[in-house]
Scaffold this motif. Structure first.
Motif, short mmCIF file in Angstrom:
data_model
loop_
_atom_site.label_atom_id
_atom_site.label_comp_id
_atom_site.label_asym_id
_atom_site.label_seq_id
_atom_site.Cartn_x
_atom_site.Cartn_y
_atom_site.Cartn_z
N VAL A 1 11.59 -76.73 -34.57
CA VAL A 1 12.41 -75.69 -35.36
C VAL A 1 13.93 -76.06 -35.01
CG1 VAL A 1 12.72 -73.47 -36.02
CG2 VAL A 1 10.49 -74.51 -35.75
N ARG B 1 3.52 -61.77 -38.07
CA ARG B 1 4.87 -61.65 -37.08
C ARG B 1 4.94 -62.26 -35.78
NH1 ARG B 1 6.47 -58.07 -33.52
NH2 ARG B 1 8.82 -57.65 -33.20
N VAL C 1 4.80 -66.16 -35.72
CA VAL C 1 6.09 -66.76 -36.22
C VAL C 1 7.14 -66.52 -35.22
CG1 VAL C 1 8.06 -66.48 -37.87
CG2 VAL C 1 5.83 -66.20 -38.55
N THR D 1 6.48 -63.08 -41.88
CA THR D 1 7.20 -64.01 -41.62
C THR D 1 8.80 -63.72 -41.86
OG1 THR D 1 5.58 -65.68 -43.08
CG2 THR D 1 8.13 -66.22 -42.74
N SER E 1 1.92 -71.30 -38.26
CA SER E 1 1.89 -69.81 -37.74
C SER E 1 0.70 -69.18 -38.46
CB SER E 1 3.13 -69.16 -38.13
OG SER E 1 4.32 -69.50 -37.50
N HIS F 1 16.94 -72.06 -44.17
CA HIS F 1 16.01 -71.06 -43.80
C HIS F 1 14.80 -71.40 -44.64
CE1 HIS F 1 18.61 -69.16 -40.96
NE2 HIS F 1 19.43 -68.62 -42.01
N TYR G 1 11.01 -64.13 -38.25
CA TYR G 1 11.68 -65.29 -38.30
C TYR G 1 13.38 -64.60 -38.44
CZ TYR G 1 14.34 -69.36 -39.83
OH TYR G 1 15.04 -70.31 -40.03
N ILE H 1 7.53 -73.14 -40.44
CA ILE H 1 6.85 -72.11 -39.78
C ILE H 1 5.82 -71.36 -40.25
CG2 ILE H 1 7.53 -69.34 -39.80
CD1 ILE H 1 9.35 -71.06 -37.88
N ILE I 1 11.15 -72.40 -43.05
CA ILE I 1 9.97 -71.46 -43.37
C ILE I 1 8.91 -71.95 -43.78
CG2 ILE I 1 9.01 -69.19 -44.31
CD1 ILE I 1 11.98 -68.05 -43.67
N THR J 1 6.37 -69.43 -32.84
CA THR J 1 6.64 -70.63 -33.47
C THR J 1 8.01 -70.99 -33.63
OG1 THR J 1 4.27 -70.68 -34.59
CG2 THR J 1 6.08 -72.04 -35.64
N LYS J 2 9.06 -70.09 -34.03
CA LYS J 2 10.20 -70.59 -34.23
C LYS J 2 11.08 -70.79 -33.09
CE LYS J 2 12.35 -65.78 -33.69
NZ LYS J 2 13.17 -64.64 -34.30
#
Length: 306
Positions: A199, A187, A190, A126, A221, A209, A130, A217, A213, A193-194
């Motif tokens: 988001v 990873r 994420v 993450t 994820s 943040h 992110y 996130i 998350i 997804t971000k």
């Protein structure tokens, strides 16, 4: 003058009924797919049986093989019979009781390692996915370094350092070498997804943040990690048995599948096949059960497999 409005029944007939499939959330849809999957139910029953053997072995065998008087050398290597379907071990212990009470040693280690690797993999994956940039570079390079170490060979070397090899030392070493795949999967998930609109909307309203998350996130994820961790749990059971077989895992008087396989490998060639086949079969069935459960979760989480 006649009323031109359509009758109520006709109006209702023209209105499409709401689609229940469209109203389900991601995890609600996963539950719906799992309930309809025969593979999920079969693997779940197998896993449930294995877990009860691991945590409540008394339900399956009343007397542990380590109890006083439980083993008799006069029964050593006795083959399966009508009275004892699984025969006796090389030490004269009941084979069925040995494999039942040996389940916990392998399964508990696998569960602890899975929890540890998921925590490490989700956290590092993450952060790398992110924040990107320098954080991603550092975490990715560390992950690559651990990927360069062979899993079994690295665990073999590190476990040989410990004079006392128990649940915690085996768990520590397997976790040390088992987190890398989950980190890479998390990873990548994420990063995808971000970039989602929700988001960007959360950032636009001033969300921090940590909130993004935690709220958006991770929950969106982690699905691939759940699948990989379920499959990996079965792999860790096999890894523990392999390390014990090679002499760097559990030691006697502990009862373990790996120890039973190590004791039976040479005697099997002498005609005592059950000393090797029975514990090895338990390992195979257990690993297969978790792999099938992971496949069922993958099919439910990925619409392309439906």
């Amino acid at each position: 003058m006649s009323d031109a409005s359509p009758p109520p029944a006709a109006a209702d007939a023209e209105t499409p009924a709401p689609n229940a499939d469209q109203n389900r959330s991601l995890w609600g849809d996963v539950r719906y797919q799992l309930v309809r999957s025969p593979l999920f139910w079969i693997s779940s029953v197998m896993v449930l049986v294995i877990l009860t053997m691991a945590f409540v072995p008394q339900l399956w065998a009343s007397t542990p093989p380590t109890a006083r008087g439980a083993c008799d050398l006069l029964n050593a290597r006795e083959k399966p019979s009508a009275e004892h379907w699984f025969g006796y071990t090389a030490s004269g212990c009941d084979m069925w009781a040995s494999v039942v009470y040996g389940t916990g040693k392998s399964v508990i280690v696998a569960i602890l390692v899975t929890i540890g690797t998921v925590l490490l993999g989700v956290t590092l994956g993450t952060l790398a996915g992110y924040f990107g940039g320098f954080t991603d570079t550092v975490i990715s390079r560390i992950t690559d370094d651990f990927f360069g170490l062979p899993f079994i060979l690295g665990a073999l070397v590190f476990l040989a350092i410990f004079p006392d090899r128990n649940i915690w030392t085996i768990t520590l070493v397997l976790t040390l070498f088992g987190w890398t795949s989950l980190t890479r999967v998390m990873r990548g998930s994420v990063i995808a997804t971000k970039q989602a609109d929700y988001v960007d909307a959360a950032r636009a309203v001033g969300a921090g943040h940590f909130f993004i998350i935690r709220r958006h996130i991770i929950s969106n994820s982690i699905a691939p990690v759940v699948v990989l961790a379920t499959i990996g749990l079965g792999s860790f059971i096999g890894a523990e048995a392999t390390l014990t077989y090679l002499g760097v895992g559990y030691q006697r008087p502990t009862v373990s599948w790996g120890l039973l396989v190590a004791e039976g490998q040479n005697l099997a060639l002498a005609g005592f096949w059950h000393l090797l086949v029975i514990p090895a079969s338990f390992i195979v069935v257990t690993v297969l059960s978790f792999i099938l459960l992971g496949d069922a979760l993958r099919d439910a989480l990925d619409p392309r497999h439906r």
